[in-house]
Design an enzyme around this catalytic site. Structure first.
Site, mmCIF file in Angstrom:
data_model
loop_
_atom_site.group_PDB
_atom_site.id
_atom_site.type_symbol
_atom_site.label_atom_id
_atom_site.label_comp_id
_atom_site.label_asym_id
_atom_site.label_seq_id
_atom_site.Cartn_x
_atom_site.Cartn_y
_atom_site.Cartn_z
ATOM 1 N N ASP A 1 6.940 1.882 52.805
ATOM 2 C CA ASP A 1 8.026 1.016 52.328
ATOM 3 C C ASP A 1 9.196 1.846 51.784
ATOM 4 O OD1 ASP A 1 6.066 -0.949 52.769
ATOM 5 O OD2 ASP A 1 5.449 -0.918 50.671
ATOM 6 N N GLU B 1 8.305 -10.212 55.577
ATOM 7 C CA GLU B 1 8.485 -9.453 54.338
ATOM 8 C C GLU B 1 9.455 -8.295 54.547
ATOM 9 O OE1 GLU B 1 4.370 -8.700 53.600
ATOM 10 O OE2 GLU B 1 4.323 -6.878 54.798
#
Length: 455
Positions: A42, A218
């Site tokens: 991420d 997401e």
């Protein structure tokens, strides 16, 4: 066909070798300074006067997890070195509210000379989550806790994680966030405090009809492209470990609606099948016999003086438990869609390509949104007479005299599109450790494809 590395190609400059890149190296499991791009998950990128920095989720292969937000830096977007953990552990407010064991998906922005780090605290499958804020005068800290930005409870319809903070074209500040449960939302921020101007959760931008892994959405990230006067919302779909893939939709307004190439709103969950909503710019892939990459996603985007780069993680195809940092050049189609290079960045620049360099043997793969998991490349031959043949069909090709290659197919299956415009790029072939000409683009049905010259 001459090899792209020799001197017969009219001055086209290919990148030099980025150096040795060793995967699955168990000797470095407990030595952070030697991780380089290993254990990156991420990633959020920011450019500073001191170089490029990536802040990322706390993960660790084969060892005890140390929470605190991982920080790496680079002078060139190619070679990355470990800096430190930004924080000494999990902030007390995150422990008290979310009981989290690590910190997720940090995003760092600079506002009025101050750095603001937005982090997420939660646990897998929970909506008891929060986005917190720390500030610092220098990118490497020390960081001061500024408390909670937004929080959600298990009974709330959405999940407060995965923040991305940006300014719109008029200078107003926004935070796009949300994940998995209840979709993606956007809320305006007070530029002085870095926190929401109004109570509530903001406006819904994207959602899917399921909260299971095959309905996940997401990792939102928004950029504005001044050339096309459009905002681009990047999203990650599906399972984090299996078939993660990156989608994009665009809007003339930062608050949407965000539409894909077919005009479908990514906030409308009634489209079926839902896996076809959003332009799929990248998913898992394999070129030739290489194990390739699994579940690429949760990207950030860097606009470096008009040069755009996608920054994301991907899992090694031979062992999906090992996540690595990837940087890829973003190119733009004529009608304003971002497409990404099939190769990781090694210093390449977009250039005009002589037509004589194009014919030869290629490997081509298609990021079909209806296909889950890794996509395998198949052979494509571009003939000297302008014809093309391959496992995907037959047809013709032409070059616009610069860097846009058009593939016209006449024997494709229904729905696959027949005209494909791709951008050529002299890149580094990480699978073969050699320079190679590649292409990336989109067909007239909004499906993205990659190619790599193999002869």
């Amino acid at each position: 066909m001459p090899h792209p590395a020799n001197g017969e190609n009219a001055g086209v400059q290919f990148p030099s070798s980025p150096g040795e890149f060793t995967m699955y190296d168990t000797s470095i499991l407990d030595r952070e300074p030697e991780w380089g791009v290993h254990n990156a998950h991420d990633p959020g990128i920011i450019k500073t006067d001191d170089g490029y920095y990536v802040f990322s989720t706390d993960v660790r292969v084969g060892g005890e997890l140390i929470p605190g937000v991982m920080v790496r830096k680079s002078p060139d977007l190619i070679h990355w070195q470990w800096v430190q953990y930004a924080l000494p552990g999990i902030p007390q407010v995150a422990l008290d509210w979310a009981g989290s064991g690590n910190l997720w998906a940090p995003d760092v922005v600079q506002v009025n000379g101050q750095y603001r780090m937005y982090y997420s605290a939660s646990s897998f499958g929970s909506r008891q989550s929060l986005i917190g804020l720390h500030t610092a005068e220098h990118i490497e800290g020390p960081w001061t806790d500024e408390g909670v930005v937004i929080r959600t409870r298990d009974e709330d319809p959405l999940n407060a994680i995965d923040a991305n903070v940006l300014k719109d074209a008029e200078g107003r500040m926004w935070m796009v966030y949300g994940s998995f449960f209840g979709g993606i939302h956007i809320t305006e921020l007070d530029p002085e405090t870095g926190k929401p101007l109004e109570e509530g959760f903001g406006k819904l931008l994207a959602v899917r009809d399921k909260t299971t892994e095959d309905g996940a959405v997401e990792g939102p990230y928004i950029i504005y492209n001044e050339q096309f006067k459009q905002y681009y919302l990047f999203l990650s779909y599906d399972s984090l470990f299996e078939d993660y893939n990156v989608r994009v939709a665009r809007s003339a307004s930062i608050t949407g609606p965000y539409l894909d190439a077919h005009g479908r709103d990514v906030a409308d969950s009634t489209y079926m099948p839902q896996h076809e909503v959003g332009v799929k710019v990248m998913g898992g892939y394999r070129f030739g016999d290489d194990p390739g990459w699994i579940a690429p996603g949760h990207n950030s985007v860097l606009n470096d003086n008009g040069n755009y780069y996608m920054v994301h993680h991907a899992r090694g195809g031979a062992d999906k438990h090992w996540p690595y940092l990837h940087i890829r050049t973003i190119l733009w189609t004529e009608d304003g869609w971002p497409v990404v290079s099939p190769q990781r960045y090694a210093g390449e620049t977009e250039q005009d390509i002589p037509a004589a360099m194009v014919p030869g043997e290629w490997e081509r793969l298609v990021h079909d949104p209806a296909v889950d998991g890794q996509v395998q490349s198949v052979p494509l031959k571009l003939h000297w007479n302008g014809e093309l043949t391959g496992e995907h069909g037959q047809g013709s090709w032409s070059l616009d005299g610069g860097r846009t290659l058009t593939l016209r197919w006449n024997a494709l299956s229904e729905g696959q599109g027949h005209v494909e415009q791709v951008r050529l790029l002299p890149a580094w072939d990480w699978e073969k450790n050699a320079p190679a000409l590649v292409f990336t683009g989109m067909n007239d049905n909004g499906i993205c494809s990659w190619g790599k010259q193999s002869s």
